[in-house]
Every structure is written in structure tokens, then in C-alpha cells.
Design a protein around this motif. Structure first.
Motif, PDB file in Angstrom:
ATOM      1  N   VAL A   1       0.861  -1.185   0.000  1.00 39.09           N
ATOM      2  CA  VAL A   1       0.000   0.000   0.000  1.00 39.09           C
ATOM      3  C   VAL A   1       0.895   1.232   0.000  1.00 39.09           C
ATOM      4  O   VAL A   1       1.768   1.375   0.864  1.00 39.09           O
ATOM      5  CB  VAL A   1      -0.941   0.018   1.223  1.00 39.09           C
ATOM      6  CG1 VAL A   1      -1.765   1.306   1.224  1.00 39.09           C
ATOM      7  CG2 VAL A   1      -1.854  -1.200   1.214  1.00 39.09           C
ATOM      8  N   LEU A   2       0.677   2.112  -0.990  1.00 35.85           N
ATOM      9  CA  LEU A   2       1.417   3.372  -1.080  1.00 35.85           C
ATOM     10  C   LEU A   2       0.509   4.498  -0.601  1.00 35.85           C
ATOM     11  O   LEU A   2      -0.584   4.685  -1.138  1.00 35.85           O
ATOM     12  CB  LEU A   2       1.863   3.636  -2.521  1.00 35.85           C
ATOM     13  CG  LEU A   2       2.652   2.517  -3.214  1.00 35.85           C
ATOM     14  CD1 LEU A   2       3.024   2.941  -4.626  1.00 35.85           C
ATOM     15  CD2 LEU A   2       3.888   2.145  -2.413  1.00 35.85           C
ATOM     16  N   THR A   3       0.946   5.240   0.398  1.00 34.31           N
ATOM     17  CA  THR A   3       0.179   6.380   0.900  1.00 34.31           C
ATOM     18  C   THR A   3       0.869   7.654   0.441  1.00 34.31           C
ATOM     19  O   THR A   3       1.977   7.970   0.876  1.00 34.31           O
ATOM     20  CB  THR A   3       0.075   6.346   2.434  1.00 34.31           C
ATOM     21  OG1 THR A   3      -0.495   5.092   2.840  1.00 34.31           O
ATOM     22  CG2 THR A   3      -0.811   7.477   2.930  1.00 34.31           C
ATOM     23  N   ARG A   4       0.191   8.379  -0.448  1.00 34.80           N
ATOM     24  CA  ARG A   4       0.762   9.592  -1.035  1.00 34.80           C
ATOM     25  C   ARG A   4       0.268  10.826  -0.293  1.00 34.80           C
ATOM     26  O   ARG A   4      -0.579  10.728   0.611  1.00 34.80           O
ATOM     27  CB  ARG A   4       0.375   9.687  -2.519  1.00 34.80           C
ATOM     28  CG  ARG A   4       0.879   8.516  -3.366  1.00 34.80           C
ATOM     29  CD  ARG A   4       0.346   8.604  -4.792  1.00 34.80           C
ATOM     30  NE  ARG A   4       0.812   7.505  -5.620  1.00 34.80           N
ATOM     31  CZ  ARG A   4       1.921   7.533  -6.351  1.00 34.80           C
ATOM     32  NH1 ARG A   4       2.679   8.625  -6.341  1.00 34.80           N
ATOM     33  NH2 ARG A   4       2.280   6.502  -7.087  1.00 34.80           N
ATOM     34  N   LEU A   5       0.790  11.985  -0.703  1.00 31.25           N
ATOM     35  CA  LEU A   5       0.322  13.243  -0.129  1.00 31.25           C
ATOM     36  C   LEU A   5      -1.177  13.380  -0.355  1.00 31.25           C
ATOM     37  O   LEU A   5      -1.696  12.987  -1.400  1.00 31.25           O
ATOM     38  CB  LEU A   5       1.060  14.422  -0.769  1.00 31.25           C
ATOM     39  CG  LEU A   5       2.536  14.597  -0.369  1.00 31.25           C
ATOM     40  CD1 LEU A   5       3.174  15.707  -1.186  1.00 31.25           C
ATOM     41  CD2 LEU A   5       2.663  14.899   1.113  1.00 31.25           C
ATOM     42  N   GLY A   6      -1.865  13.961   0.621  1.00 29.35           N
ATOM     43  CA  GLY A   6      -3.312  14.065   0.527  1.00 29.35           C
ATOM     44  C   GLY A   6      -4.010  12.794   0.950  1.00 29.35           C
ATOM     45  O   GLY A   6      -5.205  12.627   0.720  1.00 29.35           O
ATOM     46  N   ASN A   7      -3.256  11.857   1.556  1.00 32.35           N
ATOM     47  CA  ASN A   7      -3.794  10.580   2.035  1.00 32.35           C
ATOM     48  C   ASN A   7      -4.383   9.740   0.905  1.00 32.35           C
ATOM     49  O   ASN A   7      -5.344   8.997   1.091  1.00 32.35           O
ATOM     50  CB  ASN A   7      -4.849  10.811   3.124  1.00 32.35           C
ATOM     51  CG  ASN A   7      -4.999   9.607   4.034  1.00 32.35           C
ATOM     52  OD1 ASN A   7      -4.042   8.865   4.266  1.00 32.35           O
ATOM     53  ND2 ASN A   7      -6.202   9.393   4.535  1.00 32.35           N
ATOM     54  N   VAL A   8      -3.802   9.872  -0.295  1.00 30.83           N
ATOM     55  CA  VAL A   8      -4.203   9.032  -1.429  1.00 30.83           C
ATOM     56  C   VAL A   8      -3.523   7.675  -1.285  1.00 30.83           C
ATOM     57  O   VAL A   8      -2.304   7.597  -1.105  1.00 30.83           O
ATOM     58  CB  VAL A   8      -3.803   9.692  -2.765  1.00 30.83           C
ATOM     59  CG1 VAL A   8      -4.129   8.778  -3.938  1.00 30.83           C
ATOM     60  CG2 VAL A   8      -4.518  11.028  -2.919  1.00 30.83           C
ATOM     61  N   ARG A   9      -4.323   6.602  -1.356  1.00 31.20           N
ATOM     62  CA  ARG A   9      -3.800   5.248  -1.151  1.00 31.20           C
ATOM     63  C   ARG A   9      -3.869   4.452  -2.452  1.00 31.20           C
ATOM     64  O   ARG A   9      -4.912   4.393  -3.104  1.00 31.20           O
ATOM     65  CB  ARG A   9      -4.600   4.524  -0.064  1.00 31.20           C
ATOM     66  CG  ARG A   9      -4.348   5.043   1.340  1.00 31.20           C
ATOM     67  CD  ARG A   9      -5.401   4.505   2.301  1.00 31.20           C
ATOM     68  NE  ARG A   9      -5.498   3.049   2.269  1.00 31.20           N
ATOM     69  CZ  ARG A   9      -4.790   2.231   3.036  1.00 31.20           C
ATOM     70  NH1 ARG A   9      -3.921   2.734   3.901  1.00 31.20           N
ATOM     71  NH2 ARG A   9      -4.958   0.919   2.963  1.00 31.20           N
ATOM     72  N   ASP A  10      -2.736   3.849  -2.813  1.00 28.19           N
ATOM     73  CA  ASP A  10      -2.679   2.921  -3.944  1.00 28.19           C
ATOM     74  C   ASP A  10      -2.434   1.525  -3.382  1.00 28.19           C
ATOM     75  O   ASP A  10      -1.395   1.275  -2.756  1.00 28.19           O
ATOM     76  CB  ASP A  10      -1.541   3.294  -4.906  1.00 28.19           C
ATOM     77  CG  ASP A  10      -1.760   4.650  -5.552  1.00 28.19           C
ATOM     78  OD1 ASP A  10      -2.925   5.045  -5.689  1.00 28.19           O
ATOM     79  OD2 ASP A  10      -0.764   5.302  -5.917  1.00 28.19           O
ATOM     80  N   GLU A  11      -3.379   0.623  -3.595  1.00 27.98           N
ATOM     81  CA  GLU A  11      -3.252  -0.745  -3.105  1.00 27.98           C
ATOM     82  C   GLU A  11      -2.805  -1.642  -4.257  1.00 27.98           C
ATOM     83  O   GLU A  11      -3.472  -1.723  -5.288  1.00 27.98           O
ATOM     84  CB  GLU A  11      -4.579  -1.227  -2.519  1.00 27.98           C
ATOM     85  CG  GLU A  11      -5.018  -0.409  -1.302  1.00 27.98           C
ATOM     86  CD  GLU A  11      -6.282  -0.953  -0.662  1.00 27.98           C
ATOM     87  OE1 GLU A  11      -6.808  -1.974  -1.172  1.00 27.98           O
ATOM     88  OE2 GLU A  11      -6.740  -0.369   0.332  1.00 27.98           O
ATOM     89  N   ILE A  12      -1.683  -2.308  -4.066  1.00 30.69           N
ATOM     90  CA  ILE A  12      -1.065  -3.097  -5.128  1.00 30.69           C
ATOM     91  C   ILE A  12      -1.067  -4.567  -4.733  1.00 30.69           C
ATOM     92  O   ILE A  12      -0.553  -4.941  -3.672  1.00 30.69           O
ATOM     93  CB  ILE A  12       0.380  -2.622  -5.383  1.00 30.69           C
ATOM     94  CG1 ILE A  12       0.394  -1.113  -5.670  1.00 30.69           C
ATOM     95  CG2 ILE A  12       1.012  -3.401  -6.529  1.00 30.69           C
ATOM     96  CD1 ILE A  12       1.782  -0.515  -5.712  1.00 30.69           C
ATOM     97  N   GLY A  13      -1.662  -5.382  -5.586  1.00 33.44           N
ATOM     98  CA  GLY A  13      -1.606  -6.824  -5.406  1.00 33.44           C
ATOM     99  C   GLY A  13      -0.491  -7.410  -6.260  1.00 33.44           C
ATOM    100  O   GLY A  13       0.033  -6.753  -7.164  1.00 33.44           O
ATOM    101  N   PHE A  14      -0.123  -8.654  -5.978  1.00 39.00           N
ATOM    102  CA  PHE A  14       0.989  -9.289  -6.686  1.00 39.00           C
ATOM    103  C   PHE A  14       0.577 -10.667  -7.180  1.00 39.00           C
ATOM    104  O   PHE A  14      -0.211 -11.375  -6.534  1.00 39.00           O
ATOM    105  CB  PHE A  14       2.212  -9.413  -5.773  1.00 39.00           C
ATOM    106  CG  PHE A  14       2.903  -8.104  -5.503  1.00 39.00           C
ATOM    107  CD1 PHE A  14       4.060  -7.758  -6.181  1.00 39.00           C
ATOM    108  CD2 PHE A  14       2.388  -7.210  -4.566  1.00 39.00           C
ATOM    109  CE1 PHE A  14       4.696  -6.552  -5.929  1.00 39.00           C
ATOM    110  CE2 PHE A  14       3.016  -6.009  -4.308  1.00 39.00           C
ATOM    111  CZ  PHE A  14       4.178  -5.674  -4.996  1.00 39.00           C
ATOM    112  N   ALA A  15       1.132 -11.030  -8.336  1.00 42.21           N
ATOM    113  CA  ALA A  15       0.898 -12.355  -8.910  1.00 42.21           C
ATOM    114  C   ALA A  15       2.252 -12.978  -9.244  1.00 42.21           C
ATOM    115  O   ALA A  15       3.191 -12.271  -9.643  1.00 42.21           O
ATOM    116  CB  ALA A  15       0.040 -12.251 -10.169  1.00 42.21           C
TER     117      ALA A  15
END
Length: 312
Positions: A88-102
């Protein structure tokens, strides 16, 4: 006795000066070495928890930036199919990118592009053989922190960035004109004598208002000469008892249809498009009005300028 005391004291002093800097430098080098994060064989950051480790790297050779991870346990590679990994990447402004893996070959591949800026807090969670592992670290790129007191002293002001439209300005000069639809000339339909003038110069009229009563030379009957449009009487040429002749008896203008006729220089022609906003300032600075470009002349006028008209 006094002869030997001074040399001994001098030797002790020199020895102390030589030893302490060496100890200090060695300690500083050790601290600097410890502060350096561990890198793996794929040049990724190594995250450890006991014997279990994850090497996490942003890979962008021939592909958009993406996360890839290599797993090992007790120094031995782990089959990526046996590991459940999430970042999970938490950017400025509390924007969250959730990354799954295969799993892919001998590594785990992230399922989304890591878009710019690469500046975020990274939270990593992994599950292997029923065991949970978690890490969190800062990965800040192009980010700095300024104390509020320093920012205030230097006049630094920040705002939240967002989408916006950038405007390009072209300066042009011209004059206010009336288009053909904004002015009409009034003539008698049949030659005759003006019996009565119903309006005065400068009067506001509506379409259909009677301007003149005229007696026809042929039928000797009177008829009404009416205004063909709403507007203001800009000229009046004829009085009672005068023949109408083949002349303009009155002209009506509609100032609400006033347009700006501008000359755009050759270097700016490609930057002006129909529908573009126009802001007009009168030469004396008394007023400013807005409008839109409605017409671009296909031919170039004298002086290599292009005529542009804007409605107001």
C-alpha cells in the motif's frame, strides 16, 4: 627528575591526540554504514523479519514502472506461488494505492503502474506458511520539510495542487463596429410626400413602429413607413412636406449587436480560434467588456494582419 617529566608529559599528550580522532572516525564510519539500507541482488530494498526476507524493487526496464518482489527464507529462494504479498502506497493528501501481486517466473509482479511522483509511505504485508510479516518505510522523492517558522520568515506559501486550465493571451487592437444585421436603412416603398414624421433622432423604436406617414404620388393614398428592426434612430433625413425621393429617410441601429473588429498579427494568427474568450478595454480605460471570437477572415488584410470579429 625534572629533566624526564616534561618529555613524558609531552609523549602522553601527543598519543592522546592521535588516538581519539581515530576512534571518532571509526565510530562515525560504523554509524554511516549501519544507516545505509540493505540492497538485494536485484538492486531492491531488502526487508527482513528473522530468516524471512522480501526484496522489493521498482522495475521499469522496457515497461512502465512497477513493483517486483523476490522472496527468500533462511537465505533460500521461496516459490512466489507460496507467498501472498500486498503493498500500500500512501501519497500526499492521504491518497492510497493498493497493489496486489501475482507470481511470474521466480518473482512476484505488481498489478499496477507506479505513477509519478515516486514519493510515498510504503506499507508491505506478506503471508507465508501461515506466518504474517509487516514492514513500513518512507520512500520520499523530491520532497522536503520546512519548519513553519522558517517558511513564515521566507514568505513561503503552499496550496493544494489540482487540475486547472491555462490561458494564453494574444494582444490585438481594433474598433467597435456594427455588423450588417445590426443596422438598417429606411427608404420609402413608393415615391411621395412626407405627411408626418412620428419619431425623433435618437428615439428608441421597436420593430413595426411607424416612422413616417407618406402620401403616394401614384395612388394619392397615405401609407405608414415602419421600422424594420428594434433599435435606436441614428439618422433622420426628412420632414413633413418634403418629397421622399430615392434616399435614406432614416437609419436604425441595434447597439446590442455591436462587435469588435480586431487586427491580429501574422505571428499570432495560429493561436486565435473561433470561440476563444476576448476581453476588451476601451482606449480611455473607462470600461472593460468580454466577448467571444465569432469570425476569422480567410484572407490577410493590409499589413499582413488578419481581421477577427468578436461578439460582445
Amino acid at each position: 627528575m625534572n629533566v624526564f617529566r616534561k618529555p613524558i608529559g609531552l609523549l602522553v599528550t601527543v598519543w592522546m591526540l592521535l588516538v581519539f580522532p581515530l576512534v571518532t572516525l571509526a565510530a562515525g564510519a560504523a554509524e554511516e554504514q549501519e544507516a545505509e539500507p540493505e540492497k538485494g541482488p536485484h538492486r531492491g530494498l531488502v526487508l527482513r523479519d528473522g530468516d524471512f526476507s522480501v526484496e522489493l524493487a521498482i522495475f521499469e526496464t522496457g515497461v512502465p514502472p512497477e513493483y517486483r518482489a523476490w522472496i527468500s527464507d533462511d537465505g533460500e529462494p521461496v516459490d512466489p506461488r507460496e507467498v501472498n504479498l500486498q503493498v500500500v502506497l500512501t501519497r500526499l493528501g492521504n491518497v492510497r494505492d493498493e497493489i496486489g501481486f501475482a507470481p511470474q517466473a521466480d518473482f512476484l509482479r505488481g498489478d499496477m503502474e507506479i505513477y509519478e511522483p515516486h514519493s510515498f509511505v510504503v506499507s508491505v504485508s506478506a503471508e507465508h506458511q501461515g506466518q504474517q510479516y509487516q514492514w513500513q518505510y518512507d520512500s520520499f522523492e523530491g520532497r522536503t520539510a520546512i519548519e513553519q517558522a522558517v517558511a513564515d520568515a521566507m514568505g513561503v506559501v503552499t496550496e493544494v495542487a489540482g487540475p486547472a486550465t491555462l490561458h494564453e493571451t494574444v494582444t490585438a487592437y481594433g474598433s467597435l463596429v456594427l455588423p450588417p444585421a445590426g443596422q438598417r436603412a429606411v427608404r420609402a416603398r413608393f415615391d411621395g410626400e412626407i405627411v408626418r414624421v412620428h419619431k425623433a433622432l435618437g428615439d428608441t423604436v421597436a420593430r413595426g413602429d411607424v416612422l413616417f406617414t407618406i402620401e403616394s404620388n401614384e395612388s394619392l393614398r397615405t401609407y405608414a413607413l415602419r421600422s424594420p428592426m428594434s433599435g435606436v434612430i441614428a439618422s433622420l433625413d426628412g420632414g413633413a412636406g418634403e418629397p421622399t425621393g430615392d434616399r435614406t429617410l432614416a437609419s436604425i441601429i441595434d447597439v446590442s449587436k455591436t462587435e469588435a473588429e480586431l487586427s491580429v498579427f501574422a505571428m499570432d494568427r495560429a493561436r486565435v480560434k473561433p470561440g476563444a474568450d476576448v476581453q476588451l478595454a476601451l482606449a480611455d480605460g473607462s470600461a472593460t467588456v468580454t466577448g467571444r471570437v465569432t469570425f476569422l477572415a480567410p484572407q490577410v488584410a493590409a499589413g499582413q494582419a488578419q481581421t477577427v470579429r468578436a461578439s460582445l
